[in-house]
Write a protein that holds these residues in place. Sequence first.
Motif, PDB file in Angstrom:
ATOM      1  N   GLY A 114       0.791  -1.209   0.000  1.00 39.37           N
ATOM      2  CA  GLY A 114       0.000   0.000   0.000  1.00 39.37           C
ATOM      3  C   GLY A 114       0.830   1.269   0.000  1.00 39.37           C
ATOM      4  O   GLY A 114       2.051   1.239  -0.185  1.00 39.37           O
ATOM      5  N   PHE A 115       0.139   2.395   0.227  1.00 39.29           N
ATOM      6  CA  PHE A 115       0.779   3.704   0.122  1.00 39.29           C
ATOM      7  C   PHE A 115       0.245   4.635   1.207  1.00 39.29           C
ATOM      8  O   PHE A 115      -0.915   4.529   1.621  1.00 39.29           O
ATOM      9  N   THR A 116       1.095   5.541   1.652  1.00 43.86           N
ATOM     10  CA  THR A 116       0.597   6.608   2.505  1.00 43.86           C
ATOM     11  C   THR A 116      -0.310   7.518   1.671  1.00 43.86           C
ATOM     12  O   THR A 116      -0.256   7.519   0.441  1.00 43.86           O
ATOM     13  N   THR A 117      -1.160   8.286   2.355  1.00 49.13           N
ATOM     14  CA  THR A 117      -2.257   8.948   1.645  1.00 49.13           C
ATOM     15  C   THR A 117      -2.286  10.450   1.861  1.00 49.13           C
ATOM     16  O   THR A 117      -1.875  10.960   2.907  1.00 49.13           O
ATOM     17  N   GLN A 118      -2.795  11.135   0.856  1.00 46.90           N
ATOM     18  CA  GLN A 118      -3.158  12.539   0.978  1.00 46.90           C
ATOM     19  C   GLN A 118      -4.669  12.716   0.863  1.00 46.90           C
ATOM     20  O   GLN A 118      -5.164  13.813   0.601  1.00 46.90           O
ATOM     21  N   GLY A 119      -5.402  11.634   1.099  1.00 49.94           N
ATOM     22  CA  GLY A 119      -6.849  11.754   1.204  1.00 49.94           C
ATOM     23  C   GLY A 119      -7.612  10.868   0.248  1.00 49.94           C
ATOM     24  O   GLY A 119      -7.077  10.327  -0.720  1.00 49.94           O
ATOM     25  N   VAL A 120      -8.891  10.750   0.544  1.00 52.60           N
ATOM     26  CA  VAL A 120      -9.813   9.907  -0.215  1.00 52.60           C
ATOM     27  C   VAL A 120     -11.114  10.674  -0.408  1.00 52.60           C
ATOM     28  O   VAL A 120     -11.548  11.421   0.486  1.00 52.60           O
ATOM     29  N   GLY A 121     -11.749  10.496  -1.554  1.00 54.35           N
ATOM     30  CA  GLY A 121     -13.042  11.112  -1.798  1.00 54.35           C
ATOM     31  C   GLY A 121     -13.894  10.270  -2.723  1.00 54.35           C
ATOM     32  O   GLY A 121     -13.379   9.654  -3.664  1.00 54.35           O
ATOM     33  N   LEU A 122     -15.189  10.217  -2.455  1.00 54.06           N
ATOM     34  CA  LEU A 122     -16.156   9.518  -3.297  1.00 54.06           C
ATOM     35  C   LEU A 122     -17.363  10.423  -3.475  1.00 54.06           C
ATOM     36  O   LEU A 122     -17.876  10.971  -2.496  1.00 54.06           O
ATOM     37  N   THR A 123     -17.823  10.575  -4.717  1.00 54.70           N
ATOM     38  CA  THR A 123     -18.971  11.437  -4.984  1.00 54.70           C
ATOM     39  C   THR A 123     -19.918  10.764  -5.951  1.00 54.70           C
ATOM     40  O   THR A 123     -19.499  10.257  -6.999  1.00 54.70           O
ATOM     41  N   LEU A 124     -21.219  10.776  -5.601  1.00 58.01           N
ATOM     42  CA  LEU A 124     -22.268  10.243  -6.458  1.00 58.01           C
ATOM     43  C   LEU A 124     -23.026  11.388  -7.102  1.00 58.01           C
ATOM     44  O   LEU A 124     -23.388  12.363  -6.430  1.00 58.01           O
ATOM     45  N   GLY A 125     -23.283  11.267  -8.407  1.00 57.71           N
ATOM     46  CA  GLY A 125     -24.086  12.266  -9.097  1.00 57.71           C
ATOM     47  C   GLY A 125     -25.572  11.965  -8.961  1.00 57.71           C
ATOM     48  O   GLY A 125     -25.992  11.059  -8.233  1.00 57.71           O
ATOM     49  N   GLY A 182       2.460  12.949   2.518  1.00 54.22           N
ATOM     50  CA  GLY A 182       1.579  11.794   2.684  1.00 54.22           C
ATOM     51  C   GLY A 182       1.622  11.281   4.113  1.00 54.22           C
ATOM     52  O   GLY A 182       2.640  11.425   4.799  1.00 54.22           O
ATOM     53  N   ARG A 183       0.547  10.677   4.562  1.00 55.51           N
ATOM     54  CA  ARG A 183       0.478  10.238   5.950  1.00 55.51           C
ATOM     55  C   ARG A 183       0.007   8.787   6.073  1.00 55.51           C
ATOM     56  O   ARG A 183      -0.885   8.335   5.359  1.00 55.51           O
ATOM     57  N   TYR A 184       0.619   8.074   7.005  1.00 54.03           N
ATOM     58  CA  TYR A 184       0.045   6.843   7.528  1.00 54.03           C
ATOM     59  C   TYR A 184      -1.181   7.256   8.348  1.00 54.03           C
ATOM     60  O   TYR A 184      -1.173   8.310   8.992  1.00 54.03           O
ATOM     61  N   VAL A 185      -2.240   6.459   8.349  1.00 57.91           N
ATOM     62  CA  VAL A 185      -3.448   6.864   9.071  1.00 57.91           C
ATOM     63  C   VAL A 185      -3.890   5.798  10.062  1.00 57.91           C
ATOM     64  O   VAL A 185      -3.772   4.595   9.803  1.00 57.91           O
ATOM     65  N   THR A 186      -4.369   6.259  11.208  1.00 61.83           N
ATOM     66  CA  THR A 186      -4.927   5.384  12.234  1.00 61.83           C
ATOM     67  C   THR A 186      -6.438   5.256  12.089  1.00 61.83           C
ATOM     68  O   THR A 186      -7.001   4.210  12.384  1.00 61.83           O
ATOM     69  N   GLU A 187      -7.078   6.334  11.656  1.00 58.17           N
ATOM     70  CA  GLU A 187      -8.540   6.308  11.503  1.00 58.17           C
ATOM     71  C   GLU A 187      -8.952   7.174  10.333  1.00 58.17           C
ATOM     72  O   GLU A 187      -8.383   8.246  10.097  1.00 58.17           O
ATOM     73  N   LEU A 188      -9.948   6.687   9.608  1.00 62.67           N
ATOM     74  CA  LEU A 188     -10.566   7.427   8.523  1.00 62.67           C
ATOM     75  C   LEU A 188     -12.052   7.120   8.592  1.00 62.67           C
ATOM     76  O   LEU A 188     -12.442   5.953   8.514  1.00 62.67           O
ATOM     77  N   SER A 189     -12.886   8.163   8.760  1.00 62.61           N
ATOM     78  CA  SER A 189     -14.297   7.869   9.003  1.00 62.61           C
ATOM     79  C   SER A 189     -15.219   8.929   8.433  1.00 62.61           C
ATOM     80  O   SER A 189     -14.851  10.114   8.302  1.00 62.61           O
ATOM     81  N   THR A 190     -16.432   8.491   8.098  1.00 64.83           N
ATOM     82  CA  THR A 190     -17.529   9.371   7.698  1.00 64.83           C
ATOM     83  C   THR A 190     -18.745   8.985   8.534  1.00 64.83           C
ATOM     84  O   THR A 190     -19.041   7.806   8.697  1.00 64.83           O
ATOM     85  N   ARG A 191     -19.454  10.010   9.049  1.00 68.96           N
ATOM     86  CA  ARG A 191     -20.631   9.707   9.878  1.00 68.96           C
ATOM     87  C   ARG A 191     -21.699  10.767   9.641  1.00 68.96           C
ATOM     88  O   ARG A 191     -21.464  11.960   9.806  1.00 68.96           O
ATOM     89  N   LEU A 192     -22.895  10.317   9.268  1.00 67.85           N
ATOM     90  CA  LEU A 192     -24.078  11.160   9.142  1.00 67.85           C
ATOM     91  C   LEU A 192     -24.920  10.948  10.395  1.00 67.85           C
ATOM     92  O   LEU A 192     -25.285   9.815  10.713  1.00 67.85           O
ATOM     93  N   TRP A 193     -25.228  12.029  11.125  1.00 69.15           N
ATOM     94  CA  TRP A 193     -25.913  11.853  12.392  1.00 69.15           C
ATOM     95  C   TRP A 193     -26.799  13.059  12.701  1.00 69.15           C
ATOM     96  O   TRP A 193     -26.801  14.038  11.962  1.00 69.15           O
ATOM     97  N   ASP A 194     -27.569  12.949  13.792  1.00 68.36           N
ATOM     98  CA  ASP A 194     -28.451  14.026  14.236  1.00 68.36           C
ATOM     99  C   ASP A 194     -29.378  14.474  13.115  1.00 68.36           C
ATOM    100  O   ASP A 194     -29.568  15.663  12.877  1.00 68.36           O
ATOM    101  N   VAL A 195     -29.992  13.496  12.445  1.00 74.72           N
ATOM    102  CA  VAL A 195     -30.876  13.787  11.313  1.00 74.72           C
ATOM    103  C   VAL A 195     -32.276  14.117  11.823  1.00 74.72           C
ATOM    104  O   VAL A 195     -32.830  13.411  12.676  1.00 74.72           O
ATOM    105  N   GLY A 196     -32.846  15.186  11.329  1.00 74.05           N
ATOM    106  CA  GLY A 196     -34.216  15.563  11.650  1.00 74.05           C
ATOM    107  C   GLY A 196     -34.948  16.015  10.405  1.00 74.05           C
ATOM    108  O   GLY A 196     -34.343  16.587   9.490  1.00 74.05           O
ATOM    109  N   TYR A 197     -36.264  15.753  10.369  1.00 73.53           N
ATOM    110  CA  TYR A 197     -37.071  16.144   9.207  1.00 73.53           C
ATOM    111  C   TYR A 197     -38.330  16.857   9.673  1.00 73.53           C
ATOM    112  O   TYR A 197     -39.072  16.334  10.511  1.00 73.53           O
TER     113      TYR A 197
END
Length: 402
Positions: A173-184, A318-333
């Motif tokens: 693997g490789f050290t990272t400068q980030g990750v991104g995913l986008t849906l149209g 570039g960085r070695y990473v311990t945690e990488l996370s995404t969280r959607l929370w506190d949703v209200g409608y």
Amino acid sequence: MSGSGRAALVSFLAAGRLASAALGGGCGDNADAPPPVVVTTELTNRWDLLPHRLSRLELTTTGVGDELTAVGQNDGGTFGAVDRAVMRQAFTVHRSDALAAVPLSVELELAPTGGTDPEAFVVTGQARGAAGALAAAGARIAVLRGYRISTDEYATPPPFQSDPELPYDPADGFTTQGVGLTLGEPTLDGGELVVPVSARVSLGPSDRGDMNAAIPQARVWVRVDLLVLGAPGVTSEATRGSVAYTLSTAAYGQDTVHPHADDAAQLVTLDGAPDLAGGVVGLSGFELWINAPGRFDPACVVVQDEINSWGEMISGPGRYVTELSTRLWDVGYDAAAGRADARVDLYVSNRSTVYEEGNLCVGASADVSLLQLDAAVERVDVAPIEVELAQDEVTEAPVTLD
């Protein structure tokens, strides 16, 4: 069969099961009732002790309803075997006779960039599949279900693996400068759903000469798993919003704490149409940039050791990473106002019990989608599932939705 091969097979079979259930299968005591629509709200990978390279990283689900299964893998290069990797996933269950969902996946291959510019490590494509009931939906949204990243799916070893001066194994693997995913936005092409997908896996040079030399020649394989939602037969609307903030940690060394963004910074508001009874909110994309020029707070200064652990003058952002996370929370409608509020917690850390190679200057952003429908929706947040991951293989764990 390799771990990545097993993962692809599991994902393929599960997608078939999901599609069958979503397009006509029943669940529970009422065979005519549609299965619940399960929206993924958290995707977290974490190491206990040390930051690591990204080599094989998977966080996703297979199955539907009570048969939902969390799937994960995180190998972390040569030192992954001496650490403990954990995945954490969370979900919100939506029940409505009007809701329908179709799972899709797309496999993408990021070609060598010829350099180390973090902006260049981007690949685009389309997720496609039979629309089924969603062909009749007035509005549709696409939300992330999971993903897989791999740095070693070569049919034959790449030239840099046997380089006489700086050989490097891409499986490390490789050290990272980030990750991104986008849906149209989902569209129809005949009887098929089509969702544009963009994936970024920025390989970042760091303290290893052999790894740094391999980056311009390296390939990355990405699978993006998603869910398309709609409400055929009832009035529906789709709305999209976004949130962006920066995360800055000047210090580095050992056991450095990297704070999450303040709750206020995480807030995103989606203003839809008033007086639609039900609302479903999901994450449609995220970007995490690590030490990437122009992507973080200008007041944050990127710093790393100039001399590596082997006494060489080799370093990089570039960085070695311990945690990488995404969280959607506190949703209200708010049905009367047609407004949804939510918070998005995007996070990365390189905290180490031994030593960190440098600090973090992070830019974070997310896209959030709201599907409104003129029908009641029962929404239940499921307790997160946290599972230890086996090294060099895919780990599966059942998810309880009750």
